[in-house]
Structures are given as C-alpha cells and as structure tokens.
Design an enzyme around this catalytic site. Sequence first.
Site, PDB file in Angstrom:
ATOM      1  N   ASP A   1       4.197  42.858 101.586  1.00 51.53           N
ATOM      2  CA  ASP A   1       3.552  42.508 100.313  1.00 51.53           C
ATOM      3  C   ASP A   1       4.095  43.312  99.130  1.00 51.53           C
ATOM      4  OD1 ASP A   1       2.083  40.992 102.094  1.00 51.53           O
ATOM      5  OD2 ASP A   1       0.373  42.355 102.138  1.00 51.53           O
TER       6      ASP A   1
ATOM      7  N   ASP B   1      -3.464  34.355  99.934  1.00 52.90           N
ATOM      8  CA  ASP B   1      -3.190  35.242  98.794  1.00 52.90           C
ATOM      9  C   ASP B   1      -2.488  34.592  97.588  1.00 52.90           C
ATOM     10  OD1 ASP B   1      -3.700  36.676 101.081  1.00 52.90           O
ATOM     11  OD2 ASP B   1      -1.845  37.817 101.039  1.00 52.90           O
TER      12      ASP B   1
END
Length: 476
Positions: free
Chosen positions: A171, A43
Amino acid sequence: MNALHRDLNRLVPLVEERGRAQRKDDQTRLRFHLMPPVGWLNDPNGLCWYQGNYHVFYQYGPFDPTGGVKFWGHWSSPDLRNWKQEPVAMCPDQPWDIHGVYSGSALAEDDALYLYYTGNVKYAGDYDYVYEGRGHNLALGITRDGVHIESKMLLMENKDYPADVSCHVRDPKVWKQEDTYYMVLGARTKRDRGELLVYASRDRLHWSLCNTITTPDVFGYMWECPDLFCVDGQWILSLSPQGLEQDGCKYQNVYSCGYFPLYGDFRGAYTLGDYVESDVGFDYYAPQTFVAPDGRRIVIGWMGMPDAAYTNPTAEQSGWQHCMSVPRELHWKEGKVFAAPVRELEELRENGRTETLSGHTQLALGEGTDLLLDNTGDSLHLSIGKDDAVIHWDDGLLTLTLSENAGYGRTQRVLPLDRLIHLRLLIDTTSLELFVNGGEQTMSTRYYPTKADTLAIDGQGAVQLYDMRPMTFQWA
Ligand code: FRU
C-alpha cells in the site's frame, strides 16, 4: 500489451453490461456515494486532482461481489458531484501482479500521473503466505491522459525490503516534498509487529529506505494503507492497523482505522502522540487523503470492513457490494483531526426546512438526507424508520444501534462522549454517516432499512434538514 491484458479488458465491460440491467430497479444503490458498477469494491486508491478532474481509483473485483482478484476501477469528476465511470485502469496481467493489483496512490505531475501500487503474487505450494510464498511488489503504472495506462513496471520486490519484514509489505503512499519524492509502505515484521517503511527518491523510480516508524510497544501485527501528511501544521500518520484486541470502547471492529500525530521529523527523530480512531462506526477502513487544487486535505474511506462478521445483502441480491464514504475535509484543531463532508455536497441539498426540538418531534424523510442538529439538551434520542437505526446520547455515551432487520449482523457501536453540541447525519438509501461536534468524531455504517421515511427525535434544540439530490453517475 499481452494476451491476458487484452482478454481481461474485453471481459470486464461484458460483466459490467450485466450490471446495467441489475442497476435499474435496485433500491439499495446509493444516491451520493461511489459504488462499483458490478462486483466488489474496497480501498480507495490513487486519489488525486489531475488535469482538471478528481480521480478516484479503487480496489475492484468485477467478477465476484464477494471479492476475487483485484483490479483498479476508476471514477473521475470535475466537481465531486458529477462522476464518470472510466475504463478499468489496471488489471492483473503481469508476473508481478498476477494475483491482484493491490492498493496504492497517485503522484500527479504536470504531464503524467504516476500510479504506485502493490502487485500481489501467491506462489503455488504449501505456504502460509505471510512469512513465505507471497510476493508483495512495488509497481508503477503511468498515464498521461489520466485514463489509459501506457506502461507498467516493477520497482521493488520482497528481497529489496529490510531483512526483518515478512512478505506483507504493501500500500505505497507517495508524495513530493521540495525536490524529493517520499513513499510510506505498511509492513508486518517477521515478529508480527506493524510498522511503516519510509523511502525517498529523486527520480520516482529508484527508492532508498530512509526511516522506519513504529510505536515503542507493539501496536497490532500489520499496518495497512498508511498515509503521512501535514494538515494545518501538524503531521499525521494515518493507518489501518490489524491485530488490536478490543479494549472497552476501543477497537470494536475486527480491524481498526485511525491516526497518530507525529512530532519531529518523519525522516529522522520522531515521536508519536496518542492513537485516535478515525471513525467508530461499523464500516470505515483504509482511508486515503489527497490535496484538492484549492489546498484542502480531503479523505475518502472505504465504507466496509474486511473479515467482519456482518454482511451486505446486495452481494447476493444484486451482484455488487460496498461503497466509499463521502469525501471529507480534514482539519487539525484542539489537538484532534476533524473530518466533515466537503462543501461540494451542499450543492445537492434541496427542500431545506428547520424545526425546533422540544420533547418529541416526528419528521418525514426523503430518499437522501443531510440533517444538522444543534443540541441544547443533556440527552438525545433519534430513531430512523422502525428503529432501523437508533442514535442515543446520555450519560457520556453515544450509541449507534441497528435493528436486526437493517443491520445484517451489525448491532451496536459505542463512543464515549461527554459533550454533544452538534450532530450531522448524512443518510443515503443504505448508508449512514454521523459527524459529531463538527467532525471531531465520525461513525459510518451501511444499513438496510425497510422503510426509512421517518425520523423521530426526542431532545432539545433545533434541526435543519435537507433532501439530497442524487449525484450523477455516468456509467460506461
Ligand atoms: C486493505 C487491503 C490492502 C490491500 C488491499 C487488497 O483493505 O487489505 O492492504 O492492498 O486491501 O485489496
């Protein structure tokens, strides 16, 4: 500084040094996409503009091209074309992040950059690591120069989250709105429902829950990498949901990645519009947005897919794996989010040429290509190399098909598409990004052609074609 921090920060440059030699003759390295120096990348994290530079942090496994414990790697750039590899920003060196400095985001203030992340901990024992045995801790790293983290601190632990969520809460995406800071966290409930926790704070350190956002019916068991932002007046909830079953052309990948338009107030009463997949290629996940200094909303996604059956030969052959998508500018138009490559990439174009399409046309390709096609026919067929990648549009369907040789397990992705006016293709050595009708849909994939030096087109219309100069990568 602790001893683990010291040793890890000495070890990473040593393995990166090994990457320097491998990079030299590696034909699979990309020309205009961000990659890890060695090892694994997933990511994008902490995307921002801070004190004169863009910053792209990322999930980095320097010791293992197939994954490993995650660090935050770091690229910086003044213009999205000239990139500098910065030292690893954060490594797993604290009790609350010892098994991975997981994904998160940046809050750029005038005098400091605040990097919010999830500290991953797997406790020793016989646990399932979903409902028990895992710490997902909200943590913060602070840097004033944008490069060196001066302090890391723990802000929240699992016990601080609502009682009905599992251990999977991660996240953080943080932003400032008026005089308040907001944060969204992706969560999996104990009953396996994906949802979003919305927090607010006045001081960046103390956070209180102000809402929970979810769908009326269960929509996957976990919402990874959430983002919540307003573009052209429309609020968008972007997420990477896990646990959606394939349903015809929907959710063809193991995990999906898409958005809901959000109506109302994310802090109170809201409704979600229909879910739209952001990218329907093989490799696009966990995108994150940020705002450029000129106000553009830009997204970068990971050009990879967790737990996919397909592979990338670079891991075994040259000790690295995965890359980022190109940065894409977002707009809300006609009830959809459009994503198109940022204009900075146009500066890499050279050797422009145009061709009229009528029947069969054969074009020579360089090592990187930006191709813009105006379609006037009612079907279209494009083939790169020896059918290494074939794009076909007919009968309301656009298909992307990779050959067995080039696909490494990737076969076909299908997009229902009634109208094809414009197609843009960004072709890099081992990646392909398709932008349909100005970016109303995108398809991204990695591929490994043996010789991608030709493009055959059967169709009607016109193409404009450019070679792409490589971006500059200043490796450490
Ligand atoms: C998404 C993800 C995140 C997590 C990170 C770990 O790809 O699973 O939810 O923070 O990767 O690398």
